[in-house]
Write an enzyme that holds these catalytic residues in place. Structure first.
Site, PDB file in Angstrom:
ATOM      1  N   CYS A 272      84.300  14.996  41.730  1.00 33.19           N
ATOM      2  CA  CYS A 272      83.979  14.615  40.159  1.00 33.19           C
ATOM      3  C   CYS A 272      84.372  13.966  39.375  1.00 33.19           C
ATOM      4  CB  CYS A 272      83.848  16.283  39.510  1.00 33.19           C
ATOM      5  SG  CYS A 272      84.092  17.501  41.217  1.00 33.19           S
TER       6      CYS A 272
HETATM    7  N1  LIG Z   1      85.123  19.963  45.509  1.00 34.19           N
HETATM    8  C1  LIG Z   1      85.264  20.101  44.207  1.00 34.19           C
HETATM    9  O1  LIG Z   1      85.959  20.619  43.660  1.00 34.19           O
HETATM   10  C2  LIG Z   1      83.721  20.120  43.049  1.00 34.19           C
HETATM   11  C3  LIG Z   1      83.534  20.925  41.988  1.00 34.19           C
HETATM   12  C4  LIG Z   1      82.265  21.425  41.334  1.00 34.19           C
HETATM   13  C5  LIG Z   1      81.557  20.575  41.568  1.00 34.19           C
HETATM   14  N2  LIG Z   1      81.416  20.221  42.957  1.00 34.19           N
HETATM   15  C6  LIG Z   1      79.847  18.957  43.480  1.00 34.19           C
HETATM   16  O2  LIG Z   1      79.503  19.830  44.887  1.00 34.19           O
HETATM   17  C7  LIG Z   1      79.013  19.635  45.208  1.00 34.19           C
HETATM   18  C8  LIG Z   1      79.380  19.129  47.040  1.00 34.19           C
HETATM   19  O3  LIG Z   1      80.815  18.895  46.834  1.00 34.19           O
HETATM   20  P1  LIG Z   1      81.923  19.128  48.055  1.00 34.19           P
HETATM   21  O4  LIG Z   1      83.148  18.901  46.788  1.00 34.19           O
HETATM   22  O5  LIG Z   1      81.668  20.651  48.385  1.00 34.19           O
HETATM   23  O6  LIG Z   1      81.971  17.875  49.040  1.00 34.19           O
HETATM   24  P2  LIG Z   1      82.142  18.079  50.316  1.00 34.19           P
HETATM   25  O7  LIG Z   1      82.012  16.543  50.728  1.00 34.19           O
HETATM   26  O8  LIG Z   1      83.227  18.875  50.708  1.00 34.19           O
HETATM   27  O9  LIG Z   1      80.469  19.076  51.465  1.00 34.19           O
HETATM   28  C9  LIG Z   1      79.875  18.824  51.451  1.00 34.19           C
HETATM   29  C10 LIG Z   1      78.789  18.864  52.310  1.00 34.19           C
HETATM   30  O10 LIG Z   1      77.637  18.655  52.868  1.00 34.19           O
HETATM   31  C11 LIG Z   1      76.737  17.919  54.048  1.00 34.19           C
HETATM   32  N3  LIG Z   1      75.854  18.283  53.856  1.00 34.19           N
HETATM   33  C12 LIG Z   1      75.544  16.346  53.333  1.00 34.19           C
HETATM   34  N4  LIG Z   1      74.351  15.870  53.432  1.00 34.19           N
HETATM   35  C13 LIG Z   1      72.859  17.292  54.135  1.00 34.19           C
HETATM   36  C14 LIG Z   1      71.771  17.644  54.570  1.00 34.19           C
HETATM   37  N5  LIG Z   1      71.141  16.499  54.185  1.00 34.19           N
HETATM   38  N6  LIG Z   1      71.909  19.848  54.964  1.00 34.19           N
HETATM   39  C15 LIG Z   1      72.939  19.744  55.103  1.00 34.19           C
HETATM   40  N7  LIG Z   1      74.479  19.372  54.559  1.00 34.19           N
HETATM   41  C16 LIG Z   1      74.983  18.171  54.164  1.00 34.19           C
HETATM   42  C17 LIG Z   1      78.242  17.144  54.526  1.00 34.19           C
HETATM   43  O11 LIG Z   1      78.537  17.188  55.620  1.00 34.19           O
HETATM   44  C18 LIG Z   1      79.295  18.428  53.937  1.00 34.19           C
HETATM   45  O12 LIG Z   1      79.745  19.177  54.598  1.00 34.19           O
HETATM   46  C19 LIG Z   1      78.928  17.614  44.542  1.00 34.19           C
HETATM   47  O13 LIG Z   1      77.763  17.262  43.737  1.00 34.19           O
HETATM   48  C20 LIG Z   1      80.417  17.762  43.740  1.00 34.19           C
HETATM   49  O14 LIG Z   1      79.940  17.173  42.839  1.00 34.19           O
HETATM   50  C21 LIG Z   1      82.139  19.745  43.767  1.00 34.19           C
END
Ligand SMILES: NC(=O)c1ccc[n+]([C@@H]2O[C@H](COP(=O)([O-])OP(=O)(O)OC[C@H]3O[C@@H](n4cnc5c(N)ncnc54)[C@H](O)[C@@H]3O)[C@@H](O)[C@H]2O)c1
Length: 439
Positions: A272
């Protein structure tokens, strides 16, 4: 349509679809399963789907026992079959929102998810985007894609934005304990989303539009990036003057108002803080404006790994040692303490800089047993080494990059010749302080 969904949410018979089973998706599922909802998880990564179906987690703060408890209670299934997106009553989108190589927003995952949903979208579904993104994404990217389904937002189906505020590794906050901001495309969408989250989350804050909710998340992350840059900049100044920045911040935070403590480090990491401010910078450019504050913060923060290595070089030089050929053990590859997430971690840049300079490098991270392939970094295949007395005493320098709680800092300092601490992790160590330098 909305009444039917409302009553399904209220008696918890609504099925919640979570798209993207990563660091955000899994804790969110946990929050809904805990209060009695049934969840269907979607991911394009078949290996993740298979592991979850087998009751196995790949994320430290959602242990396998939790995933198997969802399955044995028949509250969870995972699938990569996106034609099943019509099954849930609610779809929560938690897919990645990275940057492109030219550091512009990469909405490819969000767009392809919206395309998949629009193929199966049915009357009565509520869709909420949770991925972090720039203001207008929900209205200008998602809505036009959904329009192709022929369904009308606010009448047939409902659309909202609600940013995820997950803080992995923070024992004080789990998904259900963090208040959630919600902005709907229309009043009914907002009401339904508020009703849904209120079932599982401690507090829900409705705002007047998705743009407010999108901007709110970007503000929160930019605020962190800018304040971290401020203390990083002051660290360099105070270091030169022999003033300990950590002690300064701890003193300043005794002020009961008007000051929030941020701490310096070896650089920014995670999915992030290093990324989201650039979504705003890009948006500003489109509006013909500059976000100089944000760009400056990015510049200061991205120089920190170089600064750490310059300090390390100086300290080794004082001992008559060049970096080339020196044995260095890097502690912590995760981007912050107590997580197993290496994304954007400054440790990879530290590693690259040390290898470029010819250091003889090993690493340890209790949460990352071998180095994953990284898109932007070229580091060799390596496994975490065991932190023994022999290993530590053989190093010319032990570089603390991540302050994991699992480390015994007394043991580390006792057995090392020289420790470079970028996190003030050794602050409680009493014996051997003469071996510690901070950077
Ligand atoms: N990790 C954090 O601490 C955090 C905190 C707040 C917000 N976010 C936001 O949340 C969102 C997700 O982050 P994350 O850390 O969970 O990412 P991540 O990479 O851990 O998980 C995302 C998942 O989405 C899957 N994916 C990708 N394309 C897809 C599709 N078309 N259909 C289905 N699944 C699909 C990927 O395979 C992956 O498993 C981002 O926008 C991030 O900025 C993350």
């Amino acid at each position: 349509m909305s009444q039917e969904l409302e009553s399904k949410i209220s008696d918890k018979s609504a099925v919640i679809g979570v798209i993207g089973l990563g660091y955000v998706g899994l804790p969110l599922i946990n929050a809904f399963v805990k209060v009695g909802f049934r969840c269907l998880g979607f991911d394009v990564d078949q290996s993740k789907v298979d592991r979850l179906q087998a009751g196995e987690s790949y994320i430290k703060h959602v242990p396998s026992e939790v995933v198997s408890s969802w399955i044995s209670a028949e509250k969870f299934q995972s699938t990569s079959d996106l034609s099943r997106l019509s099954e849930p009553d609610v779809l929560l989108i938690c897919v990645p929102t990275p940057l492109t190589d030219s550091r512009d927003p990469d909405l490819a995952y969000v767009e392809s998810t919206a395309e998949s949903i629009s193929k199966t979208l049915r009357a009565g579904q509520l869709v909420v985007l949770e991925s972090t993104t720039y203001p207008t994404t929900t209205r200008e990217i998602m809505l036009p894609i959904f329009k192709r389904s022929g369904l009308i937002c606010g009448d047939d189906y409902f659309l909202a934005y609600s940013p995820e505020r997950e803080d992995p590794g923070n024992p004080d906050y789990s998904a259900e304990g963090i208040p959630k901001v919600v902005g709907g495309l229309d009043e009914t969408s907002c009401q339904l989303a508020v009703q849904l989250y209120s079932q599982a989350i401690v507090k829900v804050i409705p705002v007047s539009s998705p743009e407010i909710a999108e901007a709110c998340k970007i503000l929160e992350n930019t605020y962190r990036a800018v304040n971290i840059a401020l203390v990083n900049e002051l660290k360099v100044l105070f270091d030169r003057m022999g003033i300990d920045i950590w002690e300064v911040v701890d003193a300043a935070k005794t002020k009961p108002f008007g000051f929030q403590a941020f701490y310096p480090g070896p650089g920014l990491g995670g999915h992030c803080i290093p990324i989201d401010p650039f979504y705003l910078t890009w948006l500003a450019r489109k509006q013909g404006l500059m976000t100089r504050f944000i760009e400056l913060a990015g510049e200061v923060n991205s120089r920190m790994p170089e600064y750490v290595i310059s300090q390390l070089t100086k300290f080794l030089n004082d001992e008559g040692k060049p970096v080339r050929g020196s044995k260095i053990c890097l502690l912590g590859m995760a981007y912050k303490k107590d997580v197993d997430d290496p994304r954007e971690s400054p440790s990879f840049e530290l590693m690259e800089l040390l290898l470029e300079r010819g250091a003889d490098l090993v690493y340890n991270d209790p949460h990352i047993h071998e180095l994953p392939k990284m898109r932007h970094y070229d580091v060799p295949e390596m496994k975490s080494c065991e932190l023994t007395e022999d290993l530590l005493s053989a190093q010319d320098c032990v570089l603390i990059a991540t302050d994991h709680t699992a480390y015994d800092y007394n043991f580390i300092v006792k057995n090392s010749i020289f420790v470079l601490d970028t996190r003030n992790a050794t602050k409680s160590v009493k014996v051997g302080r003469e071996k510690i330098r901070k950077a």
